[in-house]
Design a protein around this motif. Structure first.
Motif, PDB file in Angstrom:
ATOM      1  N   ARG A  91       0.813  -1.218   0.000  1.00  0.00           N
ATOM      2  CA  ARG A  91       0.000   0.000   0.000  1.00  0.00           C
ATOM      3  C   ARG A  91       0.845   1.266   0.000  1.00  0.00           C
ATOM      4  O   ARG A  91       0.388   2.308  -0.447  1.00  0.00           O
ATOM      5  N   SER A  92       2.081   1.183   0.501  1.00  0.00           N
ATOM      6  CA  SER A  92       2.845   2.411   0.723  1.00  0.00           C
ATOM      7  C   SER A  92       4.101   2.558  -0.130  1.00  0.00           C
ATOM      8  O   SER A  92       4.644   3.657  -0.212  1.00  0.00           O
ATOM      9  N   GLU A  93       4.582   1.481  -0.758  1.00  0.00           N
ATOM     10  CA  GLU A  93       5.847   1.559  -1.488  1.00  0.00           C
ATOM     11  C   GLU A  93       5.643   1.218  -2.966  1.00  0.00           C
ATOM     12  O   GLU A  93       5.351   0.067  -3.312  1.00  0.00           O
ATOM     13  N   PRO A  94       5.806   2.201  -3.857  1.00  0.00           N
ATOM     14  CA  PRO A  94       5.597   1.967  -5.296  1.00  0.00           C
ATOM     15  C   PRO A  94       6.454   0.846  -5.860  1.00  0.00           C
ATOM     16  O   PRO A  94       6.004   0.095  -6.730  1.00  0.00           O
ATOM     17  N   LEU A  95       7.689   0.720  -5.373  1.00  0.00           N
ATOM     18  CA  LEU A  95       8.573  -0.310  -5.906  1.00  0.00           C
ATOM     19  C   LEU A  95       8.060  -1.712  -5.575  1.00  0.00           C
ATOM     20  O   LEU A  95       8.149  -2.634  -6.393  1.00  0.00           O
ATOM     21  N   VAL A  96       7.499  -1.885  -4.406  1.00  0.00           N
ATOM     22  CA  VAL A  96       6.934  -3.186  -4.030  1.00  0.00           C
ATOM     23  C   VAL A  96       5.669  -3.460  -4.837  1.00  0.00           C
ATOM     24  O   VAL A  96       5.435  -4.587  -5.292  1.00  0.00           O
ATOM     25  N   VAL A 157      -5.673 -12.754  -2.745  1.00  0.00           N
ATOM     26  CA  VAL A 157      -6.285 -11.783  -1.836  1.00  0.00           C
ATOM     27  C   VAL A 157      -5.872 -10.365  -2.192  1.00  0.00           C
ATOM     28  O   VAL A 157      -6.699  -9.447  -2.236  1.00  0.00           O
ATOM     29  N   GLN A 158      -4.569 -10.155  -2.474  1.00  0.00           N
ATOM     30  CA  GLN A 158      -4.128  -8.801  -2.790  1.00  0.00           C
ATOM     31  C   GLN A 158      -4.707  -8.334  -4.123  1.00  0.00           C
ATOM     32  O   GLN A 158      -5.015  -7.151  -4.294  1.00  0.00           O
ATOM     33  N   GLN A 166      -8.346  -0.559  -4.524  1.00  0.00           N
ATOM     34  CA  GLN A 166      -6.955  -0.120  -4.630  1.00  0.00           C
ATOM     35  C   GLN A 166      -6.138  -0.484  -3.388  1.00  0.00           C
ATOM     36  O   GLN A 166      -5.296   0.272  -2.933  1.00  0.00           O
ATOM     37  N   ARG A 167      -6.415  -1.654  -2.840  1.00  0.00           N
ATOM     38  CA  ARG A 167      -5.690  -2.240  -1.701  1.00  0.00           C
ATOM     39  C   ARG A 167      -5.855  -1.448  -0.398  1.00  0.00           C
ATOM     40  O   ARG A 167      -5.082  -1.649   0.538  1.00  0.00           O
ATOM     41  N   GLN A 168      -6.856  -0.606  -0.289  1.00  0.00           N
ATOM     42  CA  GLN A 168      -7.039   0.162   0.942  1.00  0.00           C
ATOM     43  C   GLN A 168      -7.375  -0.733   2.135  1.00  0.00           C
ATOM     44  O   GLN A 168      -7.100  -0.373   3.281  1.00  0.00           O
ATOM     45  N   ASP A 169      -7.946  -1.900   1.887  1.00  0.00           N
ATOM     46  CA  ASP A 169      -8.305  -2.795   2.990  1.00  0.00           C
ATOM     47  C   ASP A 169      -7.404  -4.027   3.029  1.00  0.00           C
ATOM     48  O   ASP A 169      -7.758  -5.041   3.642  1.00  0.00           O
TER      49      ASP A 169
END
Length: 263
Positions: A91-96, A157-158, A166-169
């Motif tokens: 959710r927080s890292e564009p590279l991942v 799941v992802q 958009q993966r918020q949950d």
């Protein structure tokens, strides 16, 4: 030391640029030229670190696992931590995010995507094997099959979370996955002590960052428990994994006589 740090920064810049281009254009359509423009580096610098577009993709894949999390006395807790932290980083890292997107890109017919899943499965196999050796798993558990099932479950799941919101949950969905998955493999007494909570990833990441900072300053901290570990009321609980950060070469050289751009 300054030269080494510069090379590490350059490698990271190239990876981030490649991830962005792969994410926007897809692996097949992405070109080395676009990646060079995005990164703002020379062709020699890029080819010093990565010999081809496929090597760049493998470097992006490795970002899923390029983090060292605090060890725990329970290897199943480490397994849970690794899943929850990966959900948080997605959710927080564009590279991942680009790493996972690239691994699931079915249009990338000319890219071998099996290394991405192989590395992930192997990491889970290691943690599950250690958990079994410590008596944390039920007798019937097959480590290799369980590792593959976990990776497949997380991937699905992802993807569902991405399509729905958009993966918020995503962290909550991974908690639910573990709550259904773990009772089938964990010894009940171990299961009762695991921390499986949405908040767990933040706690583990905070300790990992503090540990990395202490090491950078020349202090090697002892291995302790993550703050807040213990059972959350109304929940079972669990933790994380990791290989250390990727190792880069420490000098940048000229373009090789023959290179494969993959573009």
């Amino acid at each position: 030391m300054a030269r080494q740090e510069r090379a590490i920064r350059t490698r990271r810049t190239i990876l981030e640029a490649a991830a962005a281009v792969f994410d926007e254009r897809g692996y097949t359509s992405a070109t080395i030229g676009e990646i060079l423009d995005r990164a703002g580096v020379t062709k020699g610098a890029l080819y010093f670190h990565f010999g081809s577009k496929e090597e760049l993709a493998v470097g992006v894949f490795e970002e899923q696992l390029a983090i060292a999390l605090p060890p725990q006395s329970s290897k199943l807790q480490e397994l849970v931590d690794s899943g929850l932290v990966l959900a948080r980083r997605l959710r927080s890292e564009p590279l991942v995010r680009a790493s996972v997107g690239l691994a699931l890109d079915q249009g990338a017919m000319d890219l071998d995507r099996t290394p991405a899943f192989r590395m992930w499965i192997d990491q889970n196999v290691q943690m599950l094997a250690e958990a079994k050796a410590q008596g944390e798993l039920l007798p019937h558990v097959d480590v290799a099959e369980t590792a593959e099932l976990l990776v497949g479950s997380f991937s699905g799941v992802q993807l569902l979370s991405q399509l729905r919101c958009q993966r918020q949950d995503l962290e909550r969905r991974i908690v639910v996955m573990f709550e259904h998955f773990l009772p089938g493999i964990a010894v009940p007494a171990v299961l009762a002590r695991l921390d499986i909570s949405v908040e767990r990833a933040e706690l583990v990441l905070a300790q990992a960052q503090a540990q990395a900072q202490a090491q950078a300053q020349g202090r090697v901290p002892g291995h302790g428990q993550v703050p807040g570990q213990g059972q959350v009321p109304g929940q079972s609980q669990m933790p994380g994994q990791g290989q250390g950060p990727e190792q880069g070469r420490v000098q940048e050289g000229a373009v090789p006589t023959q290179v494969s751009s993959g573009a």
